[in-house]
Enzyme design. Structure first.
Site, PDB file in Angstrom:
ATOM      1  N   LYS A   1      54.841  48.906  46.119  1.00 17.11           N
ATOM      2  CA  LYS A   1      55.948  49.683  45.531  1.00 17.11           C
ATOM      3  C   LYS A   1      57.092  48.818  44.988  1.00 17.11           C
ATOM      4  O   LYS A   1      58.213  49.286  44.829  1.00 17.11           O
ATOM      5  CB  LYS A   1      56.521  50.725  46.516  1.00 17.11           C
ATOM      6  CG  LYS A   1      55.513  51.592  47.226  1.00 17.11           C
ATOM      7  CD  LYS A   1      54.323  51.944  46.412  1.00 17.11           C
ATOM      8  CE  LYS A   1      54.564  52.981  45.354  1.00 17.11           C
ATOM      9  NZ  LYS A   1      53.332  53.196  44.537  1.00 17.11           N
TER      10      LYS A   1
ATOM     11  N   HIS B   1      48.152  42.268  47.790  1.00 18.48           N
ATOM     12  CA  HIS B   1      49.387  42.571  48.518  1.00 18.48           C
ATOM     13  C   HIS B   1      49.496  41.685  49.764  1.00 18.48           C
ATOM     14  O   HIS B   1      50.414  41.844  50.556  1.00 18.48           O
ATOM     15  CB  HIS B   1      49.412  44.032  48.962  1.00 18.48           C
ATOM     16  CG  HIS B   1      49.661  45.024  47.860  1.00 18.48           C
ATOM     17  ND1 HIS B   1      50.639  44.854  46.905  1.00 18.48           N
ATOM     18  CD2 HIS B   1      49.060  46.216  47.574  1.00 18.48           C
ATOM     19  CE1 HIS B   1      50.624  45.898  46.086  1.00 18.48           C
ATOM     20  NE2 HIS B   1      49.682  46.729  46.461  1.00 18.48           N
TER      21      HIS B   1
HETATM   22  P1  A3P Z   1      59.434  54.651  41.780  1.00 15.98           P
HETATM   23  O1  A3P Z   1      58.658  55.299  42.881  1.00 15.98           O
HETATM   24  O2  A3P Z   1      60.800  54.225  42.228  1.00 15.98           O
HETATM   25  O3  A3P Z   1      59.474  55.448  40.539  1.00 15.98           O
HETATM   26  P2  A3P Z   1      53.890  49.660  42.548  1.00 15.98           P
HETATM   27  O4  A3P Z   1      53.293  49.547  41.199  1.00 15.98           O
HETATM   28  O5  A3P Z   1      54.145  48.350  43.224  1.00 15.98           O
HETATM   29  O6  A3P Z   1      53.156  50.626  43.395  1.00 15.98           O
HETATM   30  O7  A3P Z   1      55.370  50.239  42.344  1.00 15.98           O
HETATM   31  C1  A3P Z   1      55.544  51.564  41.927  1.00 15.98           C
HETATM   32  C2  A3P Z   1      56.926  51.740  41.390  1.00 15.98           C
HETATM   33  O8  A3P Z   1      56.997  51.156  40.074  1.00 15.98           O
HETATM   34  C3  A3P Z   1      57.262  53.205  41.219  1.00 15.98           C
HETATM   35  O9  A3P Z   1      58.682  53.282  41.412  1.00 15.98           O
HETATM   36  C4  A3P Z   1      56.837  53.456  39.784  1.00 15.98           C
HETATM   37  O10 A3P Z   1      57.427  54.576  39.193  1.00 15.98           O
HETATM   38  C5  A3P Z   1      57.294  52.170  39.112  1.00 15.98           C
HETATM   39  N1  A3P Z   1      56.556  51.858  37.883  1.00 15.98           N
HETATM   40  C6  A3P Z   1      55.230  51.951  37.660  1.00 15.98           C
HETATM   41  N2  A3P Z   1      54.945  51.561  36.402  1.00 15.98           N
HETATM   42  C7  A3P Z   1      56.103  51.209  35.821  1.00 15.98           C
HETATM   43  C8  A3P Z   1      56.458  50.742  34.512  1.00 15.98           C
HETATM   44  N3  A3P Z   1      55.538  50.566  33.580  1.00 15.98           N
HETATM   45  N4  A3P Z   1      57.742  50.478  34.276  1.00 15.98           N
HETATM   46  C9  A3P Z   1      58.678  50.662  35.218  1.00 15.98           C
HETATM   47  N5  A3P Z   1      58.424  51.108  36.451  1.00 15.98           N
HETATM   48  C10 A3P Z   1      57.132  51.375  36.772  1.00 15.98           C
END
Ligand code: A3P
Length: 313
Positions: free
Chosen positions: A68, A132
């Site tokens: 995340k 991870h």
């Molecule tokens: P939020 O839950 O705050 O919206 P991961 O990819 O490590 O699982 O992290 C997920 C987080 O990155 C989520 O945050 C998601 O919405 C955000 N996210 C995913 N793709 C993204 C993108 N292309 N640009 C910006 N944020 C992104």
């Protein structure tokens, strides 16, 4: 493969059962602490295999992150940057238009826990992979490059809670919060995860690049240039003039990716809900969820450790 899973688990059953144990969010989510990192019990054997068997190549690129922290975005940007000769980012046939970013590269621990890591040997160089796992579980003396995605811890907590809630509907913020404060979350404690990579990136900036979510939001193009330089494939003058950087930023932007079919329905790897990977995509959303008291405690238990080592959010 299912048979592979059973075999890998059986190989390390004794070692795993001797590790400190616990649960995370649900009684059924059994955890073990391996090398200071909490993992789902059924994933530990894969971690051990990864640590023992993974042989990085000098030109490998690994996207590493605590969950995340913006993994999906950094994967998309790194893939689009590395593959741009073969797949121009403005091309109508670009793989990111038909695949979820996670489907564009192997997830290391999944391969090792299912006994299918031989697939890695068949990949041509330079390989792009993600994990991870904390740095301590990757083999020492790695020659490869690591791109580490990092994010403000309070936003990580909120994103984590809402993500797991998509799988465990009655999950409360407080339960998630308590786990993170205790350091018992999957791949946690988050501060150890981040600081392990942070220290290494300061000692070897040519090997580990920190990409910070908030910085990416503030100036994505500049960070993509930094990424390309780090990877040894800087943008040429003609690419700059042709707007390739802007094309990559647009292709990988939240608004664009989230609207694509491969990111809307079903599960990645049969398990992780695709739509939950794209939730809100902003910095500072924690103010809408955490009480001031929770924020303070998280700052004190998690962020303070990072601040003490010069990693300031
Ligand atoms: P939020 O839950 O705050 O919206 P991961 O990819 O490590 O699982 O992290 C997920 C987080 O990155 C989520 O945050 C998601 O919405 C955000 N996210 C995913 N793709 C993204 C993108 N292309 N640009 C910006 N944020 C992104």
């Amino acid at each position: 493969s299912a048979a592979g899973l059973v075999m890998v688990a059986a190989e390390h059953a004794e070692l795993v059962s001797a590790l400190p144990g616990g649960t995370f969010l649900k009684d059924e989510w059994k955890m073990r602490c391996y090398h200071g990192c909490w993992l789902l019990e059924k994933w530990v054997a894969g971690g051990i295999q990864l640590q023992r068997l993974f042989q990085p190549r000098p030109d490998d690129v690994i996207v590493a992150s605590f969950p995340k922290s913006g993994t999906t975005w950094v994967i998309a940007l790194t893939f689009a940057t590395m593959a741009r000769a073969l797949y121009p980012p403005a091309d109508a046939g670009h793989p990111l238009l038909r695949l979820n970013p996670h489907e564009c590269l192997p997830f290391l621990e999944n391969l090792y826990r299912s006994g299918t890591e031989a697939k890695l040997e068949a990949l041509p160089s330079p390989r792009l992979m993600n994990t991870h796992m904390p740095l301590g579980i990757l083999p020492p003396g790695r020659g490869c490059k690591i791109v580490y995605a990092c994010r403000e811890p309070k936003d990580v907590l909120v994103s984590l809670w809402l993500y797991y809630k998509s799988m465990v509907p009655d999950l409360t913020l407080d339960t998630t919060f308590q786990s993170v404060c205790r350091g018992g979350e999957i791949y946690g404690p988050v501060s150890d995860h981040v600081l392990g990579y942070w220290r290494a990136s300061r000692a070897h900036p040519e090997k580990i690049l920190f990409l910070r979510y908030e910085e990416l939001l503030r100036d994505p193009a500049d960070n993509v240039r930094k990424l390309a330089r780090f990877l040894g494939v800087p943008f040429s003058d003609s690419e700059e003039e042709a707007g390739v950087v802007a094309d990559i930023v647009r292709l990988c932007s939240f608004g664009h990716l989230r609207g694509l079919e491969p990111n809307k329905t079903g599960h990645v790897g049969g398990y992780f809900p695709r739509d939950a990977l794209f939730r809100k995509g902003v910095a500072g959303d924690w103010v809408n969820h955490l009480t001031p008291e929770m924020a303070r405690r998280l700052d004190e238990t998690v962020a303070a450790k990072m601040h003490a080592e010069g990693l300031v959010f």
